[in-house]
Write an enzyme that holds these catalytic residues in place. Structure first.
Site, mmCIF file in Angstrom:
data_model
loop_
_atom_site.group_PDB
_atom_site.id
_atom_site.type_symbol
_atom_site.label_atom_id
_atom_site.label_comp_id
_atom_site.label_asym_id
_atom_site.label_seq_id
_atom_site.Cartn_x
_atom_site.Cartn_y
_atom_site.Cartn_z
ATOM 1 N N HIS A 160 36.705 37.501 50.386
ATOM 2 C CA HIS A 160 36.648 38.996 49.190
ATOM 3 C C HIS A 160 35.485 39.105 48.997
ATOM 4 O O HIS A 160 34.516 39.506 50.000
ATOM 5 C CB HIS A 160 36.120 37.262 48.087
ATOM 6 C CG HIS A 160 37.451 36.576 47.253
ATOM 7 N ND1 HIS A 160 37.074 35.478 46.925
ATOM 8 C CD2 HIS A 160 39.075 37.067 47.825
ATOM 9 C CE1 HIS A 160 38.010 34.970 46.222
ATOM 10 N NE2 HIS A 160 39.818 35.907 46.756
ATOM 11 N N CYS A 247 32.621 32.453 41.525
ATOM 12 C CA CYS A 247 33.328 32.094 41.415
ATOM 13 C C CYS A 247 33.849 31.119 39.912
ATOM 14 O O CYS A 247 35.066 30.978 39.753
ATOM 15 C CB CYS A 247 34.242 31.257 42.901
ATOM 16 S SG CYS A 247 33.947 32.165 44.244
HETATM 17 N N1 GLY Z 1 39.283 28.680 48.065
HETATM 18 C C1 GLY Z 1 39.432 29.817 47.593
HETATM 19 C C2 GLY Z 1 40.601 30.581 47.756
HETATM 20 O O1 GLY Z 1 41.383 30.246 49.120
HETATM 21 O O2 GLY Z 1 40.651 31.067 46.186
#
Ligand code: GLY
Length: 257
Positions: A160, A247
């Site tokens: 990300h 996250c």
């Molecule tokens: N494991 C986090 C994701 O891939 O969204």
């Protein structure tokens, strides 16, 4: 008042999506302890924690950030890039509805909240395997009337955008320059991660304190030297699921009642 929406660790976290990491065993009890300590740190810094029930069938559901982007004016419910994550949305929608007008990213667009970096009125959205130009256009339409400038931003070598850069305040970023081009991020003060800690750019600022993962002491020192108060939290077990500090919560202001 600051709200932190969180969700407990799924017993199925070992079946999480992985993009840039090899699968290694995850100890669910340890992941839960670390997640509880993360919530405690947020609470200690003044957040009111709204913890959603565990979702046993949704391995990645502890990573609530990916499912919504909460701005002062609107909450954008995303359409996660991984199909396995789309059922995470309904409970997040119900949780955010009392606080914000809701808007939604719709098919064919895909967007993970982990790709959305807000710095002042600039919104940078990573173009990754989880977020695409169609969603960026939708996002721009949703927030444009509120005065936000939305920029698609190239990302290299990580899941990300916020694996590459996060904001310490409207004018200060912490970033890994190997993963994102500084010139794409506007005229802001940039603190680079320590080269030995490539994953260290994902930090969370709460009030005057910056949470940094305990695995990254050298980057923590750099942030501290730049004038920020730093607190470390251990999230090594959650990191095996390719999740980081941002996250694990949705942070937003509400009027105190
Ligand atoms: N494991 C986090 C994701 O891939 O969204």
């Amino acid at each position: 008042m600051l709200i932190a929406v969180t969700r407990g660790v799924s017993p199925a976290i070992a079946d999480c999506e992985l993009t840039h990491l090899e699968r290694t065993p995850i100890d669910v009890d340890t992941a839960r302890e670390q997640h509880t300590a993360y919530e405690a740190a947020l609470a200690d810094l003044g957040c009111r924690i709204e913890r959603l029930p565990v979702e046993p069938g949704l391995p990645d559901s502890v990573f609530v950030e990916d499912v919504a982007v909460v701005l002062d004016e609107v909450a954008v419910i995303t359409r996660p890039g991984a199909e396995s994550r789309r059922d995470e949305r309904s409970s997040i929608e119900r949780t955010l509805a009392p606080y914000r007008l809701l808007a939604r990213i719709t098919s064919p667009g895909i967007l993970d909240g982990g790709d959305v970096l807000v710095a002042g009125r600039d919104v940078h959205i990573g173009i990754t395997s989880r977020s695409d130009l169609a969603a960026i256009d939708q996002f721009r339409t949703i927030v444009g009337d509120h005065g936000y400038r939305v920029h698609g931003t190239a990302v290299r070598g990580c899941l990300h955008l916020k694996s590459a850069v996060t904001a310490l305040d409207d004018d200060t970023l912490v970033l890994n320059p190997d993963r994102v081009d500084v010139g794409d991020l506007g005229d802001r003060r940039c603190i680079s991660v320590d080269p030995s800690e490539p994953d260290a750019a994902n930090v969370v600022r709460v009030g005057g304190t910056v949470l940094v993962a305990a695995a990254f002491p050298h980057t923590a020192e750099r942030i501290s030297a730049a004038g920020f108060t730093v607190r470390t939290v251990e999230v090594s077990e959650l990191a095996k699921a390719e999740g980081a500090l941002t996250c694990c919560s949705l942070l937003f202001e509400v009027s105190a009642t």
